[in-house]
Design an enzyme around this catalytic site. Structure first.
Site, PDB file in Angstrom:
ATOM      1  N   GLU A 167     132.509 -19.986 102.075  1.00 38.58           N
ATOM      2  CA  GLU A 167     133.157 -20.576 103.242  1.00 38.58           C
ATOM      3  C   GLU A 167     133.099 -19.697 104.494  1.00 38.58           C
ATOM      4  O   GLU A 167     134.127 -19.194 104.972  1.00 38.58           O
ATOM      5  CB  GLU A 167     134.606 -20.946 102.912  1.00 38.58           C
ATOM      6  CG  GLU A 167     134.724 -21.972 101.808  1.00 38.58           C
ATOM      7  CD  GLU A 167     136.132 -22.493 101.586  1.00 38.58           C
ATOM      8  OE1 GLU A 167     136.277 -23.531 100.927  1.00 38.58           O
ATOM      9  OE2 GLU A 167     137.094 -21.860 102.096  1.00 38.58           O
ATOM     10  N   GLU A 352     134.030 -26.284  95.045  1.00 39.25           N
ATOM     11  CA  GLU A 352     135.493 -26.333  95.085  1.00 39.25           C
ATOM     12  C   GLU A 352     135.931 -27.741  95.423  1.00 39.25           C
ATOM     13  O   GLU A 352     135.405 -28.370  96.349  1.00 39.25           O
ATOM     14  CB  GLU A 352     136.097 -25.377  96.134  1.00 39.25           C
ATOM     15  CG  GLU A 352     136.047 -23.921  95.778  1.00 39.25           C
ATOM     16  CD  GLU A 352     136.726 -23.050  96.835  1.00 39.25           C
ATOM     17  OE1 GLU A 352     137.653 -23.549  97.522  1.00 39.25           O
ATOM     18  OE2 GLU A 352     136.328 -21.890  96.976  1.00 39.25           O
TER      19      GLU A 352
END
Length: 443
Positions: A167, A352
């Site tokens: 991320e 995720e």
């Protein structure tokens, strides 16, 4: 659950994910200080000034946690290595105790039939490097590459897949522009440099690891479905701007060697000099892409505010305890969008996806029907994306354990397994049991 292993292609990988700082306990194993330790020690940054010093003590209880993965019928475990645990000063002399821990951890996964999916950076920047400017310092690409080569020299022969960075939007924008995560800056020039340098670090490390003979290298990007708050031209432009910053900046850099003009209109004047020369290195081939997805937001114009001059609005659907809308369709949209617009037939993994809920142990059990429905809905979205032609190879639930949820401390519970943060007792939730049944081996 309505969805099960049999509904997915042969060889589809099901796993659960964690990150080092959120579960291990940074006080154990001679780990060095990272910028989350010092960020949390500063008043007002983290709920109740909580930190990851003990977390779930995965450092001491990793065998028990790997048993949970095995007994839950998972195929793989997505984990991260702490840079500060391996190199307490960020550079220089490695911590043998730290690298030995990950050596044992990977062996433990293999002994239990789990495929190790490694993430090299999940937000644990050594404090010594943070003091040198961290992600704002151009030298970080070299620092990260040296660290990555060290880790892979010990683990690379046994891991199934390696992600450079988790991320980068959170590493750069959330942390240097919005100031919500460490180092907690609110500075557009700091953000612009971090937005570029995090990609340079990915590119340099990928090139070096490939030269060292390592394969199956990727990156994990997070996406947030962006819609206009209304159909006015101003609100549509606001959604386009936020989509460019959040969703397009990193994937376009990695796959096309470009940045979106809608984001450069604000960041361009603050970018490092000569940044254009780095784009070829940033956009070298990857072997797979990780997609993290949780929710959507609506965006409206905010006239008179500085760029990006937008404001965020939460939609009308049911929400998790994070206040995030439950919108599985967004996951299908991003998987098909990645395949259509950016990566073609390159393997995609949902690295995720999960929800926080107010989970409580009652009579020795945790009933979390809402999470079961959440997982079912998002697995259905993955199936639909595969039907649309996206080459999705796996799904990792976030997270295996309730853990330290960064600036929100220990309040938000994402785990399939409840953790009592006083005793550290693990209690598998109903969602864990339901998913274990759904993932039972094919007959």
């Amino acid at each position: 659950m309505k969805t099960a292993r049999k509904d997915f292609p042969e060889g589809f990988i099901f796993g659960a994910a964690t990150s080092a700082y959120q579960i291990e306990g940074s006080a154990f194993g001679s780990a060095g200080s990272c910028h989350w330790d010092t960020f949390a020690a500063t008043p007002g940054n983290v709920v109740r000034a909580e930190d990851g010093s003990r977390a779930c003590d995965h450092h001491g209880r990793w065998r028990e946690d790997l048993d949970l993965l095995r007994d839950g019928n998972f195929d793989a475990y997505r984990f991260s290595v702490s840079w500060a645990r391996v190199l307490p000063e960020g550079r220089g002399t490695p911590n043998a105790e730290g690298i030995d821990f990950y050596d044992r951890l990977v062996d433990g996964m293999l002994e239990r039939g789990l495929k190790p999916f490694l993430t090299l950076y999940h937000w644990e920047l050594p404090s010594a490097l943070a003091l040198r400017g961290g992600w704002m310092n151009r030298d970080i690409a070299a620092w990260f590459t040296d660290y990555s080569r060290l880790v892979m020299s010990r683990l690379g022969d046994r891991v199934a897949a390696t992600a450079t960075i988790n991320e980068p939007w959170c590493v750069a924008w959330l942390s240097h522009f919005l100031g919500i995560h460490a180092p907690g800056l609110r500075d557009i020039r700091a953000a612009a440099h971090a937005m570029h340098n995090v990609l340079r670090a990915h590119g340099e490390a990928t090139a070096a690891l490939r030269a060292d003979g390592h394969g199956n290298l990727g990156i994990v990007l997070n996406f947030d479905h962006a819609e206009p708050a209304s159909q006015t031209a101003e609100d549509r432009a606001a959604a386009t701007t936020q989509d460019a910053i959040f969703n397009r900046w990193f994937i376009e850099a990695v796959t096309r060697g470009t940045y979106p003009e809608e984001a450069l209109s604000g960041l361009g004047p603050h970018m490092p000099g000569g940044w254009e020369a780095d784009m070829a290195r940033i956009s070298q081939p990857i072997d797979w892409l990780g997609v993290n997805y949780y929710t959507r937001h609506f965006h409206a114009a905010d006239p008179g505010a500085p760029w990006p001059a937008t404001r965020e609005i939460t939609g009308p659907l049911a929400k998790t305890t994070m206040g995030w809308e439950i919108y599985p369709e967004g996951l299908r949209n991003f998987l098909t969008r990645m395949a259509r617009d950016h990566v073609g037939d390159l393997p995609l993994y949902v690295t995720e996806n999960g929800m926080s809920w107010d989970d409580r142990v009652e009579n020795g059990a945790v009933e979390d029907a809402a999470r079961i429905a959440y997982i079912d809905g998002h697995l259905s979205a993955v199936r639909e994306a595969i039907g649309d032609g996206a080459n999705v190879r796996g799904f990792f639930y976030w997270s295996l354990l309730d853990n330290f949820e960064w600036s929100l401390g220990y309040e938000k519970r994402f785990g399939l397994v409840h953790v009592d943060f006083d005793t550290l007792k693990r209690t598998p939730k109903a969602s864990y049991q339901a998913l274990a049944r759904a993932l039972a081996p094919r007959i």
